[in-house]
Design an enzyme around this catalytic site. Structure first.
Site, PDB file in Angstrom:
ATOM      1  CB  THR A 132      -0.839  -0.016   1.196  1.00  0.00           C
ATOM      2  OG1 THR A 132      -1.468   1.188   1.543  1.00  0.00           O
ATOM      3  CG2 THR A 132      -0.013  -0.238   2.453  1.00  0.00           C
ATOM      4  CG  ASP A 133      -1.056   5.002  -1.106  1.00  0.00           C
ATOM      5  OD1 ASP A 133      -1.799   4.392   0.150  1.00  0.00           O
ATOM      6  OD2 ASP A 133      -1.990   5.805  -1.570  1.00  0.00           O
ATOM      7  CD  GLU A 134      -3.519   3.613   4.514  1.00  0.00           C
ATOM      8  OE1 GLU A 134      -3.397   3.421   5.569  1.00  0.00           O
ATOM      9  OE2 GLU A 134      -4.517   3.536   3.966  1.00  0.00           O
ATOM     10  CE1 TYR A 158      -3.375  -2.723   5.560  1.00  0.00           C
ATOM     11  CE2 TYR A 158      -3.424  -0.472   5.274  1.00  0.00           C
ATOM     12  CZ  TYR A 158      -3.587  -1.666   4.691  1.00  0.00           C
ATOM     13  OH  TYR A 158      -3.322  -1.871   3.398  1.00  0.00           O
ATOM     14  CE  LYS A 162       0.004  -4.557   3.034  1.00  0.00           C
ATOM     15  NZ  LYS A 162      -0.372  -6.047   2.352  1.00  0.00           N
ATOM     16  N   GLY A 292      -4.995   9.683  14.543  1.00  0.00           N
ATOM     17  CA  GLY A 292      -3.670   9.697  13.656  1.00  0.00           C
ATOM     18  C   GLY A 292      -4.205   9.822  12.015  1.00  0.00           C
TER      19      GLY A 292
HETATM   20  P1  NAD Z   1      -9.737  -7.353   1.909  1.00  0.00           P
HETATM   21  O1  NAD Z   1      -9.654  -7.039   3.518  1.00  0.00           O
HETATM   22  O2  NAD Z   1     -10.935  -7.072   1.276  1.00  0.00           O
HETATM   23  O3  NAD Z   1      -9.341  -8.862   1.658  1.00  0.00           O
HETATM   24  C1  NAD Z   1      -8.472  -9.348   2.367  1.00  0.00           C
HETATM   25  C2  NAD Z   1      -8.443 -11.063   2.346  1.00  0.00           C
HETATM   26  O4  NAD Z   1      -7.238 -11.711   2.738  1.00  0.00           O
HETATM   27  C3  NAD Z   1      -9.637 -11.532   2.991  1.00  0.00           C
HETATM   28  O5  NAD Z   1     -10.363 -12.510   1.774  1.00  0.00           O
HETATM   29  C4  NAD Z   1      -9.275 -12.386   4.013  1.00  0.00           C
HETATM   30  O6  NAD Z   1     -10.061 -13.388   4.353  1.00  0.00           O
HETATM   31  C5  NAD Z   1      -8.050 -12.818   3.589  1.00  0.00           C
HETATM   32  N1  NAD Z   1      -7.188 -13.058   4.616  1.00  0.00           N
HETATM   33  C6  NAD Z   1      -6.958 -12.190   5.921  1.00  0.00           C
HETATM   34  N2  NAD Z   1      -5.866 -12.777   6.480  1.00  0.00           N
HETATM   35  C7  NAD Z   1      -5.575 -13.901   6.193  1.00  0.00           C
HETATM   36  C8  NAD Z   1      -4.641 -14.869   6.436  1.00  0.00           C
HETATM   37  N3  NAD Z   1      -4.050 -14.958   7.777  1.00  0.00           N
HETATM   38  N4  NAD Z   1      -4.478 -16.035   5.740  1.00  0.00           N
HETATM   39  C9  NAD Z   1      -5.076 -16.079   4.388  1.00  0.00           C
HETATM   40  N5  NAD Z   1      -5.940 -15.069   3.855  1.00  0.00           N
HETATM   41  C10 NAD Z   1      -6.318 -14.102   4.850  1.00  0.00           C
HETATM   42  O7  NAD Z   1      -8.368  -6.585   1.394  1.00  0.00           O
HETATM   43  P2  NAD Z   1      -8.243  -5.788   0.021  1.00  0.00           P
HETATM   44  O8  NAD Z   1      -8.808  -4.466   0.185  1.00  0.00           O
HETATM   45  O9  NAD Z   1      -8.637  -6.778  -1.157  1.00  0.00           O
HETATM   46  O10 NAD Z   1      -6.678  -5.537   0.109  1.00  0.00           O
HETATM   47  C11 NAD Z   1      -5.776  -6.686  -0.627  1.00  0.00           C
HETATM   48  C12 NAD Z   1      -4.531  -6.345  -0.413  1.00  0.00           C
HETATM   49  O11 NAD Z   1      -4.112  -5.303  -0.906  1.00  0.00           O
HETATM   50  C13 NAD Z   1      -3.894  -6.169   1.180  1.00  0.00           C
HETATM   51  O12 NAD Z   1      -2.562  -6.769   1.207  1.00  0.00           O
HETATM   52  C14 NAD Z   1      -3.941  -4.670   1.172  1.00  0.00           C
HETATM   53  O13 NAD Z   1      -2.910  -4.150   2.005  1.00  0.00           O
HETATM   54  C15 NAD Z   1      -3.610  -4.357  -0.370  1.00  0.00           C
HETATM   55  N6  NAD Z   1      -3.934  -2.890  -0.636  1.00  0.00           N
HETATM   56  C16 NAD Z   1      -5.166  -2.624  -0.437  1.00  0.00           C
HETATM   57  C17 NAD Z   1      -5.590  -1.198  -1.166  1.00  0.00           C
HETATM   58  C18 NAD Z   1      -7.076  -0.888  -0.914  1.00  0.00           C
HETATM   59  O14 NAD Z   1      -7.420   0.220  -1.274  1.00  0.00           O
HETATM   60  N7  NAD Z   1      -8.007  -1.920  -0.656  1.00  0.00           N
HETATM   61  C19 NAD Z   1      -4.805  -0.703  -1.716  1.00  0.00           C
HETATM   62  C20 NAD Z   1      -3.495  -0.974  -1.681  1.00  0.00           C
HETATM   63  C21 NAD Z   1      -2.990  -2.034  -1.324  1.00  0.00           C
HETATM   64  O1  DAU Z   2      -4.208   3.939   0.335  1.00  0.00           O
HETATM   65  C1  DAU Z   2      -4.564   2.654   0.277  1.00  0.00           C
HETATM   66  C2  DAU Z   2      -5.255   2.115   1.482  1.00  0.00           C
HETATM   67  O2  DAU Z   2      -6.501   2.648   1.102  1.00  0.00           O
HETATM   68  C3  DAU Z   2      -5.096   0.704   1.782  1.00  0.00           C
HETATM   69  O3  DAU Z   2      -3.958   0.224   2.061  1.00  0.00           O
HETATM   70  C4  DAU Z   2      -6.209   0.178   2.929  1.00  0.00           C
HETATM   71  O4  DAU Z   2      -6.225  -1.137   2.704  1.00  0.00           O
HETATM   72  C5  DAU Z   2      -7.536   0.763   2.347  1.00  0.00           C
HETATM   73  O5  DAU Z   2      -8.422   0.437   3.568  1.00  0.00           O
HETATM   74  C6  DAU Z   2      -7.323   2.048   2.215  1.00  0.00           C
HETATM   75  O6  DAU Z   2      -7.064   3.050   3.551  1.00  0.00           O
HETATM   76  P1  DAU Z   2      -7.982   4.245   3.906  1.00  0.00           P
HETATM   77  O7  DAU Z   2      -7.754   4.496   5.316  1.00  0.00           O
HETATM   78  O8  DAU Z   2      -7.557   5.504   3.074  1.00  0.00           O
HETATM   79  O9  DAU Z   2      -9.611   3.808   3.260  1.00  0.00           O
HETATM   80  P2  DAU Z   2     -10.897   4.204   3.902  1.00  0.00           P
HETATM   81  O10 DAU Z   2     -12.028   3.638   2.720  1.00  0.00           O
HETATM   82  O11 DAU Z   2     -11.012   3.431   5.202  1.00  0.00           O
HETATM   83  O12 DAU Z   2     -11.017   5.870   4.326  1.00  0.00           O
HETATM   84  C7  DAU Z   2     -10.753   6.509   3.179  1.00  0.00           C
HETATM   85  C8  DAU Z   2     -11.072   7.951   3.636  1.00  0.00           C
HETATM   86  O13 DAU Z   2     -12.141   8.264   4.086  1.00  0.00           O
HETATM   87  C9  DAU Z   2     -10.008   8.194   4.689  1.00  0.00           C
HETATM   88  O14 DAU Z   2      -9.563   9.384   4.904  1.00  0.00           O
HETATM   89  C10 DAU Z   2     -10.842   7.913   5.977  1.00  0.00           C
HETATM   90  C11 DAU Z   2     -12.163   8.521   5.489  1.00  0.00           C
HETATM   91  N1  DAU Z   2     -13.419   8.215   6.081  1.00  0.00           N
HETATM   92  C12 DAU Z   2     -13.578   6.590   6.078  1.00  0.00           C
HETATM   93  C13 DAU Z   2     -14.387   6.058   6.794  1.00  0.00           C
HETATM   94  C14 DAU Z   2     -14.690   4.429   6.744  1.00  0.00           C
HETATM   95  C15 DAU Z   2     -14.198   8.668   6.497  1.00  0.00           C
HETATM   96  O15 DAU Z   2     -14.387  10.110   6.303  1.00  0.00           O
HETATM   97  N2  DAU Z   2     -15.638   8.125   7.030  1.00  0.00           N
HETATM   98  C16 DAU Z   2     -15.564   6.669   7.098  1.00  0.00           C
HETATM   99  O16 DAU Z   2     -16.830   6.138   7.655  1.00  0.00           O
END
Ligand code: NAD
Ligand code: DAU
Length: 355
Positions: A132-134, A158, A162, A292
């Site tokens: 992730t970019d985070e 989180y 990562k 945070g």
């Molecule tokens: P998600 O939470 O939707 O899915 C995670 C999946 O991993 C689920 O199916 C869960 O059952 C499985 N899992 C969790 N723990 C496990 C374990 N110990 N063993 C096997 N499986 C397990 O997440 P996502 O949003 O699809 O993200 C997928 C990946 O991409 C993550 O590594 C996340 O850090 C990364 N990522 C997500 C985003 C985003 O915006 N969602 C952006 C950049 C990177």
């Molecule tokens: O940047 C990549 C990341 O993006 C991934 O690595 C993470 O897995 C993914 O969850 C996501 O993280 P964020 O914290 O940015 O996503 P989220 O959808 O939780 O929140 C997006 C923005 O919206 C953030 O600034 C927090 C805000 N937010 C979120 C929720 C759930 C709100 O204002 N209200 C809310 O109820």
């Protein structure tokens, strides 16, 4: 074949579906099926012999060793993680367990397997770690976007977990020669995203006439990428990325959270005109900020474009419209995943975010 971990989650499931639409190469899908993993996400693959689902934990050495021996994948793509920042604030232990210890155990299994391969197979093997970019921390408004050389500065449990996993992956290349690739992507959105994340949560609440919670003043910025574009970037990196390298992936779509929510409300007004609450923007509610809370993320995706010729296909405008339409057409999926554990999470989290 390839081994995908976390392929029942949001991005992993999209990746597996897109992969099998584009290739005949089979996929073994290892997923623990936490609250975020849902076999319904893979329903379109039922009966497809190219998809082998295995329920299990990436941290279970014996299980992963056996899977690697049985299937002998040419690549492992690691999506499995605990992924929600708010949950990491409530309970960081799971994040350390899966994202750090789990990735470590997975790397150990993969290293042991890789060391038994013939030289040619070793050279062709890839371990692609999806990150992730985070991990780069938070930007001020005038700062340049994150590049692959930006120093790591994770701010949440989180992102810290990562970041730790990224460091382990890097170390396994430098120390043991494991052929790794790492991708660091910005915020994804699109079909199959669990409604704990901003975009699906807002669509879900708006359709139910519930408040749309905006943390703080709504001016935090995220760089949004449609999920299928993330998947195409991963395929590109897997196919042509240079071993040991990191590739940032992003959509060049920086938006404040308030802009995103207002856009969703406007599309819902248009696509769902019989809604009991019109305009949907009247549901916007500013609530206590996330602890945070990172101010801004922005990705410089120049390296993947220059070296691998990847650019996203969707603009934010086209992707967000498709996303709203998908949620409107897939209310059964939403109903299913928002039962039980989801309700418990929503009441627990938002009790700590009063208006
Ligand atoms: P998600 O939470 O939707 O899915 C995670 C999946 O991993 C689920 O199916 C869960 O059952 C499985 N899992 C969790 N723990 C496990 C374990 N110990 N063993 C096997 N499986 C397990 O997440 P996502 O949003 O699809 O993200 C997928 C990946 O991409 C993550 O590594 C996340 O850090 C990364 N990522 C997500 C985003 C985003 O915006 N969602 C952006 C950049 C990177
Ligand atoms: O940047 C990549 C990341 O993006 C991934 O690595 C993470 O897995 C993914 O969850 C996501 O993280 P964020 O914290 O940015 O996503 P989220 O959808 O939780 O929140 C997006 C923005 O919206 C953030 O600034 C927090 C805000 N937010 C979120 C929720 C759930 C709100 O204002 N209200 C809310 O109820």
């Amino acid at each position: 074949m390839i081994l995908v971990t976390g392929g029942a989650g949001f991005i992993g499931a999209n990746f597996v579906i897109d992969w099998l639409a584009a290739h005949d190469e089979a996929v073994v899908n290892l997923d623990k099926l936490t609250y975020a993993g849902n076999l319904e996400n893979l329903r379109s693959l039922q009966g497809d012999a190219r998809h082998v689902f295995e329920q299990g934990d990436i941290g279970d050495r014996a299980r992963v060793d056996a899977l690697l021996q049985r299937h002998r994948p040419r690549a492992v793509i690691n999506f499995a993680a605990e992924s929600h920042v708010d949950r990491s604030i409530h309970g960081p232990a799971e994040f350390v367990q899966t994202n750090v210890v789990g990735t470590f155990n997975l790397l150990e299994s993969v290293r042991a397997h890789w060391s038994t391969l013939a030289a040619e197979e070793q050279a062709a093997f890839r371990f692609l770690h999806v990150s992730t970019d985070e991990v780069y921390g938070s930007l001020d408004p005038a700062d340049p976007a994150f590049s692959e050389t930006t120093a790591y500065a994770p701010n949440s449990p989180y992102s810290a977990s990562k970041a730790a996993s990224d460091h382990l992956v890097r170390a396994y290349h430098h120390t043991y020669g494991l052929p790794v690739l790492t991708t660091n992507c910005s915020n994804n959105y699109g079909p199959l995203q669990f409604p704990e994340k901003l975009i699906p949560l807002v669509i879900h609440n708006a359709l139910a006439g519930k408040p749309l919670p905006i943390y703080g003043d709504g001016s935090n910025v995220r760089d949004w990428l449609y999920v299928s574009d993330h998947c195409s970037a991963i395929r590109r990196v897997l196919g042509a990325g240079r071993v040991g390298e990191v590739y940032n992936i992003g959509g060049c779509n920086e938006k404040t959270n308030l802009e995103v929510v207002k856009t969703l409300c406007a599309i819902l007004d248009e696509l769902h005109p019989d809604s009991p609450v019109m305009p949907h923007a009247s549901l916007i509610t500013f609530v206590k900020d996330r602890a945070g809370h990172d101010r801004r993320y922005a990705i410089d995706a120049g390296k993947i474009e220059r070296e691998l010729g990847w650019t996203p296909s969707e603009t934010f405008e086209s992707g967000i419209r498709k996303t709203v339409a998908w949620y409107l057409e897939n209310q059964d999926w939403v109903k299913h995943v928002t039962s039980g554990e989801y309700r418990h999470w929503v009441s627990r989290n938002y009790a700590e975010h009063p208006a």
